[in-house]
Design a protein around this motif. Structure first.
Motif, mmCIF file in Angstrom:
data_model
loop_
_atom_site.group_PDB
_atom_site.id
_atom_site.type_symbol
_atom_site.label_atom_id
_atom_site.label_comp_id
_atom_site.label_asym_id
_atom_site.label_seq_id
_atom_site.Cartn_x
_atom_site.Cartn_y
_atom_site.Cartn_z
ATOM 1 N N LYS B 342 0.861 -1.645 -0.194
ATOM 2 C CA LYS B 342 -0.289 0.087 0.292
ATOM 3 C C LYS B 342 0.868 1.033 -0.405
ATOM 4 C CE LYS B 342 -1.678 -0.559 4.578
ATOM 5 N NZ LYS B 342 0.034 -1.049 5.637
ATOM 6 N N SER B 343 1.784 1.266 1.032
ATOM 7 C CA SER B 343 2.620 3.023 0.539
ATOM 8 C C SER B 343 4.005 2.517 -0.743
ATOM 9 C CB SER B 343 4.211 2.653 2.099
ATOM 10 O OG SER B 343 2.920 2.217 3.164
ATOM 11 N N SER B 346 1.502 3.865 -2.946
ATOM 12 C CA SER B 346 1.963 5.309 -2.866
ATOM 13 C C SER B 346 2.314 6.485 -3.573
ATOM 14 C CB SER B 346 0.949 6.383 -1.381
ATOM 15 O OG SER B 346 2.340 5.359 -0.721
ATOM 16 N N TYR B 381 0.204 14.808 -0.412
ATOM 17 C CA TYR B 381 0.694 13.530 0.226
ATOM 18 C C TYR B 381 1.464 13.894 1.264
ATOM 19 C CZ TYR B 381 3.847 8.936 1.364
ATOM 20 O OH TYR B 381 4.309 7.902 1.972
ATOM 21 N N GLN B 384 3.364 9.473 7.608
ATOM 22 C CA GLN B 384 2.802 9.032 8.671
ATOM 23 C C GLN B 384 3.610 9.628 9.709
ATOM 24 O OE1 GLN B 384 3.604 5.282 9.659
ATOM 25 N NE2 GLN B 384 2.670 5.800 11.465
ATOM 26 N N ASP B 461 -0.871 8.957 4.473
ATOM 27 C CA ASP B 461 -0.146 7.721 5.033
ATOM 28 C C ASP B 461 -0.756 7.382 6.934
ATOM 29 O OD1 ASP B 461 1.257 5.064 5.476
ATOM 30 O OD2 ASP B 461 2.658 6.410 5.594
ATOM 31 N N GLU B 462 -1.848 6.556 7.055
ATOM 32 C CA GLU B 462 -2.025 6.476 8.761
ATOM 33 C C GLU B 462 -2.303 7.924 9.080
ATOM 34 O OE1 GLU B 462 -2.631 4.296 10.233
ATOM 35 O OE2 GLU B 462 -1.624 2.040 9.041
ATOM 36 N N ILE B 492 -3.642 5.237 4.068
ATOM 37 C CA ILE B 492 -3.624 4.555 4.131
ATOM 38 C C ILE B 492 -3.741 4.020 5.587
ATOM 39 C CG2 ILE B 492 -1.127 2.826 4.071
ATOM 40 C CD1 ILE B 492 -0.811 5.143 1.492
ATOM 41 N N THR B 493 -4.060 3.111 6.206
ATOM 42 C CA THR B 493 -5.207 2.684 7.189
ATOM 43 C C THR B 493 -4.723 1.298 7.746
ATOM 44 O OG1 THR B 493 -5.970 2.984 8.900
ATOM 45 C CG2 THR B 493 -6.921 2.479 7.074
#
Lengths: 275, 569
Positions: B342-343, B346, B381, B384, B461-462, B492-493
């Motif tokens: 997932k990362s 992105s 973007y 996290q 991200d998270e 994204i989690t």
């Protein structure tokens, strides 16, 4: 990814040596090469170092980054010596054999060339062994070996932790720099140097802050597990000395002895073929 | 009655750097063999309380304490951190950061090395403890190479070599995916059963901890203990939501349905919960009274990923034939385990990495030749960790940074920065230094600093990692607001609540592939996908089954819709 100092796992006699004996030998080796300006001896050391490198089965491509780094340094060093004292060799060796003349101040003499050759050889004689030590010693054993030769274990441990975190920090630098580039920081050659330096600070600030967080976590974790309680500590990874280890240390001292011996024979640090 | 193993009497603590005490009037007794959960919102003092118990206070964080704290009948004030660590073993929140040794064996041995144990004894001891926590087969592995559950075991072994009687877990679930979190709770439970140790867990994710029984929940707020009660009792009251802690979802659902929860019905966990016929009827009625969902409107596709394939330089095949369509104005969640891709996905979208196969189209235009900066003008973007993004000491400058880099005139910069600060709820703080902000506020600063560039799409991200319920809600309100303004939001989690509550659609990654692309309610009620992607089924699903509702996914969807109505209401 860039890796400056890292352990490269192989099966070789050099990997089998304990970190402490390797460290002792490396220090002696470097000292021996530093002291002497005997070109013959330096050539011998270089050949020997390259042979050891071969034995360790480490590939040149694996230590590319640090090699390039030292070559740049070597080049700068020589350039500066020549710029500031183009006649240094002449005064050292007490004779002047001109090979080429540019200006009054700058000409090329055989003596100066020999001096530069010595400087270059000092690098080539020592860099392979330093790289060898770093890439054949596990970081945890590295700390144990520093400690064994008398460095305080607290310092030993911080040095080895610092070396270990380098790859992580490089990764982090990479991701921060990408995110900042997305916000408009220009790091490519398109911008002028000052802009790029400014851009670099936009990456360093967050990098330093997040590294501090990391340090806090690990130092808390260490204290909670009694690091620093006793004046001494033992090491899980420490290994017993084998005959080869004693041999390695003897070799180190022998190299110094030769270096000193040559001084007596040459009547000083310099071997002078121009006499 | 047994003697308490830890006892706080009128205890208070004030950090040297602070004007107010962080802990006030703490009276707490913990008995040997008990399992205690200490919960509370961020800043309630639970971390400070933890540090008092493990000796980091006053050793690493100096300050003044009042009252009395005794650990195993010894007064804590008179003990050094080393003496305390012989009694209390602490497993820190940051699982990766706390590994010191290069291999599992060395990490476990660390405390023994410091105690100057001889090598032979040390090796024996390490093996013994490793077997005890079930990690004996991995002694020569690097901790980084282990799974989340195994890491948890190693960190427990690392403190258990000291033969401690008290195990302290500081937010053990913070960095774990839902399935691993569940596993971690099981491991803690199992180790306690075998060793008989006293276990103290500090955590605000209550429902996840209660996957296994605890004896008592201690609820803290503003440096004081609000309640100290067995879970069944505590969960039958409203103190949790009143104090900024999220109660288990099945309890919220029961309340919506008009069911009164009593301690006798054992609300501690969805598996122990018993409901009367009448209660089950109420839940069914609530479910049947739902409105049918409106038909979804078709939207234009904003970003189209077509057959993306990506392999890292080191040979790791991170993305395998990824096809995703993200619609304009959508609020989408991307979920999956660490390393699922997932990362990486992105990063490819932002142009940080370049796919070897496939294409990305934004508004039907191929992004192949777009630079990072050009992509950033369209797709923002947010990383996290806000500390990895913030480079200016002042909030205003930080948010203005991107615009100034783009040479926007200063009067426009000012207007725009003030506008986004208002959206992110940071306008009152605009003159503050960044360092004075909490973690959650910093996170909002980073969102603002991306938002100011007017992206059409924003990837986070998270966004809510490590946040308590209040901060979580604050951040999510901002994102919801952006969504309503028409900005496409991709999160994204790992957080299942987040996904359920806010995301209309979720894309699930596993092993570099997309294994599901559906509504959140459908995904979190699909056992096969849950298993494959290390997710955890929502307790609402079990509640539906318990009440004899077959369409569990519709029940979950109804809960989400109902809750949205409630919040707006």
């Amino acid at each position: 990814m860039i890796q400056l100092f890292n352990y490269i796992d192989r099966v070789s006699p050099i990997h089998r040596l304990t970190g402490a004996s390797k460290l002792a030998c490396m220090l002696c080796w470097v000292l021996a090469a530093m002291v002497t300006f005997d070109t013959r001896y330096l050539i011998a050391l270089t050949v020997f170092a390259l042979a050891l490198f071969r034995v360790s089965r480490i590939k040149v491509s694996e230590v590319k980054v640090i090699l390039i780094f030292s070559l740049v340094f070597l080049f700068m060093n020589n350039l500066l010596i020549y710029l500031f004292s183009p006649e240094h060799g002449v005064s050292l060796y007490g004779s002047r054999t001109v090979l080429l003349t540019f200006t009054n101040r700058y000409s090329i003499t055989a003596q100066q060339l020999l001096y530069h050759a010595n400087v270059v050889l000092k690098y080539t004689a020592t860099i392979p062994v330093v790289i060898l030590f770093v890439s054949t010693t596990q970081p945890s054993e590295f700390a144990a070996s520093l400690n064994k030769i008398g460095v305080s274990y607290k310092i030993s441990y911080s040095v080895s932790l610092a070396l270990r975190y380098i790859p992580d920090v490089v990764d982090e630098y990479h991701s921060i720099s990408l995110a900042q580039q997305a916000r408009g920081v220009e790091l490519s050659g398109k911008e002028n140097l000052i802009k790029r330096l400014k851009g670099a600070t936009a990456i360093l600030m967050p990098l330093i802050l997040s590294s501090m967080d990391r340090i806090e976590v690990v130092s808390n974790a260490m204290e909670l597990r009694c690091f620093g309680k006793n004046p001494k500590r033992t090491w899980y990874r420490e290994r017993k000395f084998t005959p080869l280890d004693y041999g390695t240390i003897v070799l180190g001292f022998a190299l110094i002895a030769i270096s000193l011996g040559l001084q007596a024979v040459n009547g000083g640090r310099y071997w002078n073929p121009f006499l | 009655m047994k003697e308490p193993i830890i006892k706080f009497e009128d205890f208070g603590f004030q950090y040297d750097a602070q004007a107010e005490p962080t802990l006030k009037n703490i009276n707490l007794e913990i008995f040997p063999g008990e399992k205690i959960l200490i919960a509370g919102p961020s800043g309630c003092g639970k971390s400070t309380l933890t540090h008092c118990m493990n000796g980091l206070i006053p050793f690493a964080y100096p300050g003044e304490s009042t009252g009395k704290l005794t650990i195993q009948n010894k007064e804590a004030k008179k003990l050094s951190i080393f003496e305390i660590s012989k009694m209390v073993g602490t497993v820190l929140q940051d699982l990766d950061g706390q590994f010191i040794g290069l291999t599992v064996a060395e990490d476990i041995a660390f405390a023994l090395e410091n105690a100057c144990m001889g090598q032979d004894d040390m090796k024996k001891e390490v093996r013994k403890v490793a077997e005890k926590v079930g990690i004996g087969g991995h002694l020569e592995h690097a901790p980084d190479a282990l799974s989340g559950g195994q890491k948890q075991r190693v960190s427990m072994a690392g403190v258990m070599v000291n033969e401690v009687d008290i195990l302290l877990f500081d937010e053990p679930l913070a960095n774990l995916d839902p399935a691993t979190g569940k596993k971690a709770i099981e491991i803690i439970d199992q180790i306690q059963a075998e060793s008989g140790a006293t276990v103290i867990i500090i955590e605000h994710r209550l429902e996840d901890v209660l996957w296994r029984d605890v004896d008592r929940i201690v609820l803290m707020k503003d440096g004081r203990i609000v309640t100290d009660a067995p879970p069944d009792e505590l969960l039958s009251t409203d103190v949790l939501p009143e104090n900024g802690i999220r109660e288990p979802l099945y309890l919220t659902a029961l309340k919506y349905a008009g069911v009164t929860v009593k301690p006798e019905s054992k609300p501690q966990s969805i598996h122990s919960l018993t409901l009367s016929e009448a209660d089950e009827y109420l839940v069914r009625e609530w479910f049947h009274a739902r409105k049918t969902a409106e038909a979804k409107e078709e939207r234009k596709v904003l970003l189209k990923a077509d057959k993306i394939d990506f392999t890292y330089e080191n040979g790791f095949h991170a993305l395998k034939n990824i096809n995703i369509e993200i619609q304009e104005g959508e609020l989408l969640a991307i979920v999956g385990t660490n390393g699922a891709g997932k990362s990486t996905f992105s990063k490819v979208v932002c142009g940080f990495e370049k796919q070897q196969v496939g294409s990305l189209a934004f508004h039907d235009e191929d992004m192949k030749n777009y630079s990072i900066k050009e992509r950033a003008d369209r797709i923002g973007y947010v990383m996290q960790n806000p500390n990895q993004m913030i480079s200016k000491p002042q909030i205003f400058d930080e948010v203005a940074f991107g615009l100034r880099q783009r040479k926007v005139p200063e009067n426009i910069v000012k207007a725009k920065v003030e506008e986004v600060l208002k959206i992110c709820g940071l306008y009152p703080f605009r003159k503050w230094p960044v360092s004075a902000l909490s973690f959650g506020q910093k996170k909002r600063v980073t969102i603002a600093s991306i938002l100011v560039l007017d992206p059409q799409m924003i990837i986070l991200d998270e966004p809510t990692a490590g946040q308590d319920y209040r901060h979580y809600t604050e951040i999510m309100e901002v994102l919801q607001d952006l969504h309503e303004r028409g900005i496409t939001v991709v999160m994204i989690t790992h957080d299942m609540h987040l996904m359920l509550e806010y995301a209309q659609r979720a894309v699930v990654f596993s092993g570099g592939k997309v294994i599901a692309d559906d509504t959140s309610a459908n995904i979190l009620t699909n056992p096969q996908i849950i298993e494959q992607a290390n997710l955890k089924e929502t307790s609402l699903y079990d509640l539906a089954l318990l009440c004899g509702i077959e369409d569990a996914n519709l029940f979950v969807q109804h809960f989400i819709d109902y809750e949205k109505e409630e919040k707006r209401g």
